[in-house]
Design a protein around this motif. Sequence first.
Motif, PDB file in Angstrom:
ATOM      1  N   PHE A  15      21.739  48.621 -80.658  1.00  0.00           N
ATOM      2  CA  PHE A  15      20.728  48.383 -79.630  1.00  0.00           C
ATOM      3  C   PHE A  15      21.072  47.158 -78.796  1.00  0.00           C
ATOM      4  CE2 PHE A  15      19.315  46.406 -83.577  1.00  0.00           C
ATOM      5  CZ  PHE A  15      19.052  45.104 -83.188  1.00  0.00           C
ATOM      6  N   LEU A  16      20.533  47.143 -77.573  1.00  0.00           N
ATOM      7  CA  LEU A  16      20.678  45.995 -76.673  1.00  0.00           C
ATOM      8  C   LEU A  16      19.778  44.864 -77.149  1.00  0.00           C
ATOM      9  CD1 LEU A  16      20.510  48.034 -73.383  1.00  0.00           C
ATOM     10  CD2 LEU A  16      22.504  46.759 -74.162  1.00  0.00           C
ATOM     11  N   THR A  17      20.261  43.631 -77.016  1.00  0.00           N
ATOM     12  CA  THR A  17      19.445  42.473 -77.368  1.00  0.00           C
ATOM     13  C   THR A  17      19.043  41.660 -76.136  1.00  0.00           C
ATOM     14  OG1 THR A  17      21.409  41.133 -77.814  1.00  0.00           O
ATOM     15  CG2 THR A  17      20.419  42.296 -79.692  1.00  0.00           C
ATOM     16  N   SER A  18      19.773  41.795 -75.027  1.00  0.00           N
ATOM     17  CA  SER A  18      19.364  41.156 -73.770  1.00  0.00           C
ATOM     18  C   SER A  18      20.240  41.620 -72.617  1.00  0.00           C
ATOM     19  CB  SER A  18      19.416  39.620 -73.863  1.00  0.00           C
ATOM     20  OG  SER A  18      20.738  39.168 -73.997  1.00  0.00           O
ATOM     21  N   ILE A  19      19.646  41.567 -71.427  1.00  0.00           N
ATOM     22  CA  ILE A  19      20.351  41.786 -70.154  1.00  0.00           C
ATOM     23  C   ILE A  19      19.780  40.729 -69.218  1.00  0.00           C
ATOM     24  CG2 ILE A  19      20.840  43.374 -68.249  1.00  0.00           C
ATOM     25  CD1 ILE A  19      19.854  45.657 -70.155  1.00  0.00           C
ATOM     26  N   LEU A  20      20.589  39.736 -68.872  1.00  0.00           N
ATOM     27  CA  LEU A  20      20.087  38.612 -68.083  1.00  0.00           C
ATOM     28  C   LEU A  20      21.083  38.212 -67.004  1.00  0.00           C
ATOM     29  CD1 LEU A  20      18.794  36.479 -71.078  1.00  0.00           C
ATOM     30  CD2 LEU A  20      17.371  37.669 -69.398  1.00  0.00           C
ATOM     31  N   TRP A  52      15.459  41.498 -53.359  1.00  0.00           N
ATOM     32  CA  TRP A  52      16.552  42.456 -53.212  1.00  0.00           C
ATOM     33  C   TRP A  52      16.264  43.721 -54.019  1.00  0.00           C
ATOM     34  CZ3 TRP A  52      19.922  45.594 -55.591  1.00  0.00           C
ATOM     35  CH2 TRP A  52      21.040  46.037 -54.868  1.00  0.00           C
ATOM     36  N   LEU A  53      15.818  43.583 -55.265  1.00  0.00           N
ATOM     37  CA  LEU A  53      15.538  44.734 -56.122  1.00  0.00           C
ATOM     38  C   LEU A  53      14.421  45.604 -55.542  1.00  0.00           C
ATOM     39  CD1 LEU A  53      15.804  42.912 -59.556  1.00  0.00           C
ATOM     40  CD2 LEU A  53      17.340  44.727 -58.735  1.00  0.00           C
ATOM     41  N   LEU A  54      13.365  44.976 -55.081  1.00  0.00           N
ATOM     42  CA  LEU A  54      12.257  45.740 -54.485  1.00  0.00           C
ATOM     43  C   LEU A  54      12.695  46.430 -53.196  1.00  0.00           C
ATOM     44  CD1 LEU A  54       9.296  43.284 -55.136  1.00  0.00           C
ATOM     45  CD2 LEU A  54       9.814  45.419 -56.368  1.00  0.00           C
ATOM     46  N   ASP A  55      13.451  45.727 -52.366  1.00  0.00           N
ATOM     47  CA  ASP A  55      13.968  46.334 -51.134  1.00  0.00           C
ATOM     48  C   ASP A  55      14.919  47.486 -51.460  1.00  0.00           C
ATOM     49  OD1 ASP A  55      12.516  44.586 -49.550  1.00  0.00           O
ATOM     50  OD2 ASP A  55      14.238  43.322 -49.035  1.00  0.00           O
ATOM     51  N   HIS A  56      15.775  47.311 -52.453  1.00  0.00           N
ATOM     52  CA  HIS A  56      16.729  48.351 -52.874  1.00  0.00           C
ATOM     53  C   HIS A  56      15.986  49.617 -53.291  1.00  0.00           C
ATOM     54  CE1 HIS A  56      20.150  50.225 -54.879  1.00  0.00           C
ATOM     55  NE2 HIS A  56      19.463  50.268 -56.004  1.00  0.00           N
ATOM     56  N   GLU A  57      14.974  49.470 -54.128  1.00  0.00           N
ATOM     57  CA  GLU A  57      14.217  50.632 -54.608  1.00  0.00           C
ATOM     58  C   GLU A  57      13.478  51.308 -53.456  1.00  0.00           C
ATOM     59  OE1 GLU A  57      11.847  49.517 -58.032  1.00  0.00           O
ATOM     60  OE2 GLU A  57      13.643  48.904 -59.145  1.00  0.00           O
ATOM     61  N   ALA A  58      12.891  50.518 -52.565  1.00  0.00           N
ATOM     62  CA  ALA A  58      12.188  51.094 -51.416  1.00  0.00           C
ATOM     63  C   ALA A  58      13.158  51.867 -50.523  1.00  0.00           C
ATOM     64  CB  ALA A  58      11.489  49.983 -50.620  1.00  0.00           C
ATOM     65  N   ILE A 118      15.818  44.205 -64.921  1.00  0.00           N
ATOM     66  CA  ILE A 118      16.001  45.475 -64.237  1.00  0.00           C
ATOM     67  C   ILE A 118      15.564  46.644 -65.116  1.00  0.00           C
ATOM     68  CG2 ILE A 118      17.586  47.059 -63.024  1.00  0.00           C
ATOM     69  CD1 ILE A 118      19.286  44.507 -62.393  1.00  0.00           C
ATOM     70  N   VAL A 119      16.069  46.727 -66.342  1.00  0.00           N
ATOM     71  CA  VAL A 119      15.755  47.844 -67.241  1.00  0.00           C
ATOM     72  C   VAL A 119      14.275  47.847 -67.610  1.00  0.00           C
ATOM     73  CG1 VAL A 119      16.217  48.789 -69.543  1.00  0.00           C
ATOM     74  CG2 VAL A 119      18.116  47.994 -68.111  1.00  0.00           C
ATOM     75  N   VAL A 120      13.724  46.686 -67.931  1.00  0.00           N
ATOM     76  CA  VAL A 120      12.278  46.512 -68.108  1.00  0.00           C
ATOM     77  C   VAL A 120      11.841  45.823 -66.817  1.00  0.00           C
ATOM     78  CG1 VAL A 120      10.451  45.443 -69.468  1.00  0.00           C
ATOM     79  CG2 VAL A 120      12.488  46.358 -70.618  1.00  0.00           C
TER      80      VAL A 120
END
Length: 171
Positions: A26-31, A154-160, A128-130
């Motif tokens: 399992f993943l323990t972090s993505i930062l 950037w993330l919100l603009d990317h998704e939009a 991003i994942v959560v």
Amino acid sequence: METPTIFTTYIQTPLGALEISATSDFLTSILFVDTQKRPSPQNQATQELSPVMIACIDQLNEYFDGTRKVFDLVFVHEGTDFQKKVWAELLNIPYGKTISYLDLSKRIGNEKAIRAVGTTNGNNQFTIVVPCHRVIGSNGSLVGYGGDLWRKKWLLDHEAKILGNYQMSLF
């Protein structure tokens, strides 16, 4: 009981380097590597990549390419029951949508816990994942993102943009 080996690797994204850590299961972090809250690490990436790390890298690349909207990864969030409840609720925010910290507090059944919800959101270890970036201020402003506000924008603009809803910037 033996402590599992943690593997760490780094990938480049449009937003800078991400550090991905995982066991073989399992993943323990993505930062993000460089943020105001988190300076560059001194450790090196391991040579070995676990299968969950490979899946994570593939899915993050698909997200940035605009072909993935939902992640299918195994991760373990370490925290209190309250924190786990908040992080689990973040997974219910649809791609390209936002909610306020107050809305998030209401969703977990504790409207008065808005500050604790904000703090917990900021302690999310799976950027991003959560999708903690999908939580904004009640007035629509971009506030409180551990990966720095320019990345949240950037993330919100990317998704939009991927959804074809690109109309106006939040900044």
